[in-house]
Scaffold this motif. Sequence first.
Motif, short mmCIF file in Angstrom:
data_model
loop_
_atom_site.label_atom_id
_atom_site.label_comp_id
_atom_site.label_asym_id
_atom_site.label_seq_id
_atom_site.Cartn_x
_atom_site.Cartn_y
_atom_site.Cartn_z
N VAL A 76 0.84 -1.20 0.00
CA VAL A 76 0.00 0.00 0.00
C VAL A 76 0.87 1.25 0.00
O VAL A 76 0.61 2.22 -0.73
N ALA A 77 1.94 1.24 0.81
CA ALA A 77 2.86 2.38 0.86
C ALA A 77 3.54 2.61 -0.48
O ALA A 77 3.74 3.75 -0.91
N ALA A 78 3.88 1.50 -1.19
CA ALA A 78 4.49 1.62 -2.52
C ALA A 78 3.49 2.16 -3.53
O ALA A 78 3.82 3.00 -4.37
N LEU A 85 9.81 2.28 -5.18
CA LEU A 85 9.99 0.90 -5.62
C LEU A 85 11.42 0.70 -6.12
O LEU A 85 11.68 0.66 -7.32
N SER A 86 12.35 0.59 -5.18
CA SER A 86 13.75 0.39 -5.54
C SER A 86 13.96 -1.05 -6.00
O SER A 86 13.12 -1.93 -5.78
N SER A 87 15.10 -1.30 -6.62
CA SER A 87 15.40 -2.67 -7.07
C SER A 87 15.51 -3.61 -5.88
O SER A 87 15.10 -4.78 -5.95
N GLU A 88 16.04 -3.09 -4.75
CA GLU A 88 16.16 -3.93 -3.54
C GLU A 88 14.77 -4.32 -3.01
O GLU A 88 14.56 -5.47 -2.61
N LEU A 92 12.93 -8.03 -2.80
CA LEU A 92 12.29 -8.54 -1.59
C LEU A 92 10.87 -9.03 -1.90
O LEU A 92 10.45 -10.09 -1.42
N PHE A 93 10.14 -8.29 -2.73
CA PHE A 93 8.77 -8.68 -3.09
C PHE A 93 8.78 -10.05 -3.80
O PHE A 93 7.93 -10.91 -3.52
N LEU A 94 9.71 -10.21 -4.74
CA LEU A 94 9.80 -11.49 -5.46
C LEU A 94 10.19 -12.62 -4.51
O LEU A 94 9.70 -13.75 -4.62
#
Length: 372
Positions: A76-78, A85-88, A92-94
């Motif tokens: 929600v924050a993203a 939405l950084s690559s890091e 983490l999401f993946l």
Amino acid sequence: MNELSFEIELRNTFISETQEMLEETESIFMQLELHPEDLSKMAKLLRIIHTIKGSGAVVGYNDLTNFIHKFETILVAARDKIIDLSSELLDLFLQINDILKKVITTLQDNQNASLSFLNDIEKKLEEVLKDKLNLVVKEHKSKELNEDVNKNNEKQAEQKKIQKSSKAKIKAPSKGKILLCDDEKDILESLQQILEMDNYTVLITERASKALEILKSEEIDIIVTDLAMPEMDGLTLSKEIRQINQFIPIVFVSGHIAREHAKKFMELGVTDFVDKPFTIDTLLLAIDRALQSKSLWKEILKISRACFKTFVYIQKMESLLLNTELEAEILKERTLLKECLNEIQKSTMRLLEIEKDNKEIQSKVNIEDGNS
């Protein structure tokens, strides 16, 4: 179909449906990895994650539900661009999506398997919530509660008003059972007096550990607690409460609420907070809102379970209809299906009533805010 076999079939349905949904979320995350500026798929992603969380709660996977709740908070924050939405973060999401797939594979083998392997990735989630999620709310001043009602004309008038109105309610059933926790005995007794006059059943304790014991042994509708307490502060107490009951409303009454507490409140699902000093009407409105929240959760869980049952029975009916020799079994399943549909209808009507009550409460809040 007995209760045990139904629960097994219910969980099997959840596992198979979730497996398909996680394939879709993985595809969305991969698209975000290629085009992090394109958030058009975030709404769909959040709907899927929210569905998995709600269904997990229905079938009793509370550890998984708590984990997904934190994941959903970051998403929600993203979506709202509170965090980038950084690559890091996308990595983490993946990684979380892979872990959720592992959860489903584990539950396929054993529906009652431990999900303790979620702990490590959950710590990473908590670090992101702590370090990157910067939510700002209105800053509240810290003040001391004035206990001398006789020296405060406004509070004295309100006290008389509540006493007068409560006489007609003396024989009425309790509106709900509230657990109060505050290390200051005078404040505790004052809150108890106010709430009992408004026809609530009130249990009190000065110790957070005792509050947890009471919650395990009593049917409590709302928990009201202070924030700053020596044995265990209100936030730690709330974390422990969520391990026992995920949905019970928590209301803070404190003179120590600051802006940094906002994201903690969000993580823990705190229903409301009341700043000291407060008026009696302000406190009672917060309690009314919390009670409505409790009723709403109860009806949502009931209708969710009924919908899930209906889905399972429809699948069962479809297979039975192909066998003309099972007329008696079909009639039995149709009866069960009818019961589910009736339950959905009743819960839907109750939800509409709650929505109406919430609007009335909000109207009172708006009037009070306009007069303050």
